[in-house]
Design an enzyme around this catalytic site. Structure first.
Site, short mmCIF file in Angstrom:
data_model
loop_
_atom_site.label_atom_id
_atom_site.label_comp_id
_atom_site.label_asym_id
_atom_site.label_seq_id
_atom_site.Cartn_x
_atom_site.Cartn_y
_atom_site.Cartn_z
N LYS A 137 0.84 -1.20 0.00
CA LYS A 137 0.00 0.00 0.00
C LYS A 137 0.87 1.25 0.00
O LYS A 137 2.01 1.23 0.46
CB LYS A 137 -0.96 0.01 1.19
CG LYS A 137 -0.28 0.03 2.56
CD LYS A 137 -1.30 0.04 3.67
CE LYS A 137 -0.64 0.09 5.04
NZ LYS A 137 0.15 1.31 5.29
N LYS A 166 0.92 -0.67 9.90
CA LYS A 166 2.07 -0.08 9.22
C LYS A 166 1.85 1.42 8.98
O LYS A 166 0.72 1.91 8.97
CB LYS A 166 2.29 -0.79 7.86
CG LYS A 166 2.64 -2.27 8.01
CD LYS A 166 4.01 -2.46 8.62
CE LYS A 166 4.33 -3.94 8.83
NZ LYS A 166 3.72 -4.51 10.04
N ASP A 167 2.97 2.13 8.76
CA ASP A 167 2.92 3.58 8.52
C ASP A 167 1.99 3.93 7.38
O ASP A 167 1.83 3.17 6.42
CB ASP A 167 4.32 4.10 8.16
CG ASP A 167 5.25 4.13 9.37
OD1 ASP A 167 4.75 4.20 10.48
OD2 ASP A 167 6.47 4.07 9.15
N LYS A 168 1.41 5.13 7.47
CA LYS A 168 0.63 5.66 6.36
C LYS A 168 1.54 6.30 5.32
O LYS A 168 1.47 5.99 4.13
CB LYS A 168 -0.41 6.68 6.85
CG LYS A 168 -1.16 7.34 5.70
CD LYS A 168 -2.19 8.34 6.18
CE LYS A 168 -2.91 8.97 4.98
NZ LYS A 168 -3.98 9.92 5.40
#
Length: 679
Positions: A271, A300-302
């Site tokens: 993503k 997880k990080d954006k």
């Protein structure tokens, strides 16, 4: 060790909860990160330490042949998906009955029609009005529409005239509503619809025998084939308990349909610039299932490109393959699709691999006007080498990173968590809805709620992608904005979302404790410190903290003999089942909690079903396989910066870093130790 005043650090609200205290004394350097989405790549490491996007191609090829043959599923199971038991209180994202997002399942316009239809049913007279929800060719989508509508609105019944689904008022619900409260009627119908074998439902206390008889008769007449009822006395009060019969499943559920419930498909999700939960909401809507049907090992990080393992229930590999093109339009890639036998668990990973680029490198302070580019580059090369060698040798202070506290600038999640721990539900809701500066749709909707207290209007303004906010507003619209309504709004979030906020508060306290420990007791292990006696420690889900390891209190003799190293020191996360250090740090914890009004806190919020036992987190963390490379920026770089405040000079240097970290360790904190600033 260095401990700087925050004024010497870059003033970034993301770092407000990260104390400016370091373990090494090198000078560091300045730079910027996340100028491009490709500058921050996170790849999950499975339980065997392999990167999840590097599974052998033969495995995928072998699994591809099994899409239509369920008997071969076992051949495609990934060893990294073995279930693990965990002990600290973070559960999977199982949604509460009212957390179904019908706007995603039905689409916004149809959902608005449904909400309006529901309002017409609120008068006292029965009605035979119907509303069409549209046609759904996919039977899985139809099944989830039925389930979501009945759970969200238990007073409605859904009817399929293939492929169309229609809704109308359930006359049985209206009849039961004449005998019990609205909450009891709704909860009972949800209980009936869920049909969880072995479960039961108990109505509220009822000491009127005639009234109990009327309830018994109604339940026997309308649901006698599904349930059995009895009255029981508990401590002087009598109530009716309803239990599902052993053979209470509706006959229409065939063996084939029950088998489909046990289908699990694993895949690797790529993503970009999406939160994990946001990506799941998109995929669930496209597949016609619920977000709770997805399981994952960690968030997880954006602001990154991320790769992580996921498992989806009730979706075959074939169906998932058919949606790849649709997912791609949303910035998501799905690969390594294969059948497995069970879901993932939070914390079922070894850690994460990071590939980072820091651009526009420059020394701290001003550069002399007569310094040549070659001199500056040579100085930067020396600074980078010293910093990387120090962190390789000594690690970094294991602070929780800014992601732990949310990305908002106005109100950090830890303040919401403190209000919840103090059981001030109204303040917690208001803090949750504090808007950012600016007029983006989310902030506008939040501002509207705080100004008007009108949850319905705010819900209409809130973007569909903001799942948490929408769940809260729906409950506030239904239950009101008083203390009880706000408590119901928090209960409307899944447990894993609710507990995020108290955990954020405890993380802030841990960060402050780590800085205080280093500033006052230094680098030596001191009497009263807590240490871990074993290497292979059990870890809490999704956090990496030691929870069941043998905790030992350092003695005077052990301090004098230097038996333990600083890397073995643990600091507790506040909770109701932890031991605090038996030195000045123990006093510090007590005073720190008292300052926030938590001196008598039990770290339980029974009304929200939250329990924080606490656990232990290593004071230091170390990157593994740390490699770096300096390179000159090309002329094209810098032209398309997304987040950088400076234009990148054509002659500037960029630093590439590659390393692994254990789960719950933050790359931004490791980078902060290297650079001695917030990148």
């Amino acid at each position: 060790m260095q401990c700087f005043d925050k004024a010497t650090m870059k003033q970034d609200s993301d770092a407000v909860n990260i104390p400016a205290c370091f373990i090494s004394s090198h000078e560091g350097f300045l730079g910027s990160i996340k100028n491009f989405i490709e500058d921050f790549v996170v790849t999950e490491l499975d339980v065997s330490g392999e990167q999840v996007n590097a599974v052998a191609a033969t495995q995928t090829a072998d699994c591809a042949s099994s899409y239509k043959n369920s008997d071969t599923r076992a051949e495609c199971e990934n060893d990294s998906l073995v279930s693990q038991d965990t002990d600290c209180g973070v559960d999977l994202a199982l949604h509460s009955p009212e957390s179904f997002d019908l706007a995603l399942i039905l689409g916004r316009s149809v959902n608005e029609e449904l909400e309006q239809f529901v309002l017409t049913l609120r008068d006292e007279k029965p009605t035979k009005q119907e509303l069409s929800l549209g046609s759904f060719a996919d039977k899985h989508h139809r099944a989830n529409v039925h389930r979501a509508v009945r759970q969200r609105f238990p007073f409605l019944m859904t009817v399929t005239i293939q492929p169309e689904i229609r809704v109308r008022e359930d006359p049985d619900y209206r009849e039961l509503l004449q005998l019990v409260t609205e909450d009891e009627a709704g909860d009972f119908f949800r209980f009936i619809d869920a049909k969880v074998q072995g479960s039961s439902y108990t109505f509220g206390p009822d000491d009127n025998k005639e009234h109990r008889t009327a309830v018994h008769h109604f339940l026997s007449r309308r649901f006698g084939k599904l349930v059995e009822t009895k009255s029981f006395n508990d401590q002087g009060t009598t109530a009716i308990s309803v239990r599902l019969r052993e053979r209470g499943r509706p006959k229409k559920r065939s063996a084939e349909e029950r088998k489909e419930e046990d289908v699990y498909t694993a895949f690797t999700l790529r993503k970009e610039n999406l939160e994990t939960l946001e990506a799941i909401s998109y995929m669930a809507a496209a597949l016609g299932i619920l977000p709770s049907d997805f399981t994952y090992a960690g968030i997880k990080d954006k602001r990154a490109i991320t790769y992580q393992s996921m498992v989806v229930k009730k979706v075959s590999p074939q169906r998932l393959h058919e949606k790849i093109a649709e997912f791609k339009k949303r910035g998501m890639g799905v690969s390594q699709i294969r059948s497995v036998s069970e879901p993932l668990r939070l914390g079922q990973l070894q850690g994460n691999h990071f590939d980072l680029v820091v651009r526009d490198l420059r020394p701290h302070g001003t550069v002399g006007t007569h310094s040549s580019a070659a001199d500056t580059h040579a100085r930067l090369a020396a600074l980078v080498k010293e910093a990387v060698e120090n962190v390789k040798a000594r690690g970094f202070v294991n602070y929780y990173g800014p992601q732990r506290f949310g990305s908002g600038h106005s109100v950090q999640s830890d303040r919401v968590g403190l209000a919840l721990l103090k059981e001030d539900m109204v303040s917690a809701v208001h803090l949750f809805f504090t808007p950012e500066e600016g007029d983006d749709p989310q902030s506008y909707a939040k501002r509207h709620f705080l100004q008007t207290n009108n949850a319905k209007e705010s819900l209409a303004l809130m973007p569909l992608s903001k799942a948490r906010e929408r769940l809260m507003l729906r409950a506030l619209n239904r239950y009101g904005t008083g203390p009880d309504g706000c408590a119901q709004a928090w209960l409307n979030l899944p447990h894993s979302m609710r507990i995020f906020y108290p955990h954020a508060y405890c993380s802030r306290v841990w960060n402050e404790a780590a800085a205080h420990r280093l500033a006052t007791l230094g680098h030596s292990v001191r009497r009263g410190d807590l240490v871990c006696m074993q290497e292979g420690q059990n870890k809490q889900e999704d956090t990496g903290e030691t929870s069941l390891a043998q905790i030992h209190v350092v003695t005077d003799q052990e301090e004098q003999e230097g038996i333990y190293s600083l890397g073995q020191v643990l600091l507790p996360m506040p909770g109701n089942n932890v031991k605090y250090p038996e030195n000045t740090m123990g006093t510090w914890y007590r005073e720190r909690l008292a300052r926030d009004g938590l001196d008598n806190c039990r770290f339980r919020v029974n009304s929200l079903k939250l329990n924080l036992p606490g656990c232990y987190r290593p004071l230091l963390a170390s990157p593994r396989s740390l490699h770096c490379q300096l390179q000159r920026a090309t002329s094209g770089e810098g032209a398309g910066e997304v987040t950088g405040e400076r234009k990148q000079d054509r002659d500037s240097l960029a630093l590439t870093l590659n390393f692994d970290l254990d789960s719950s360790c933050y790359a931004t904190i490791c980078l902060r130790e290297i650079m001695k600033c917030d990148a």
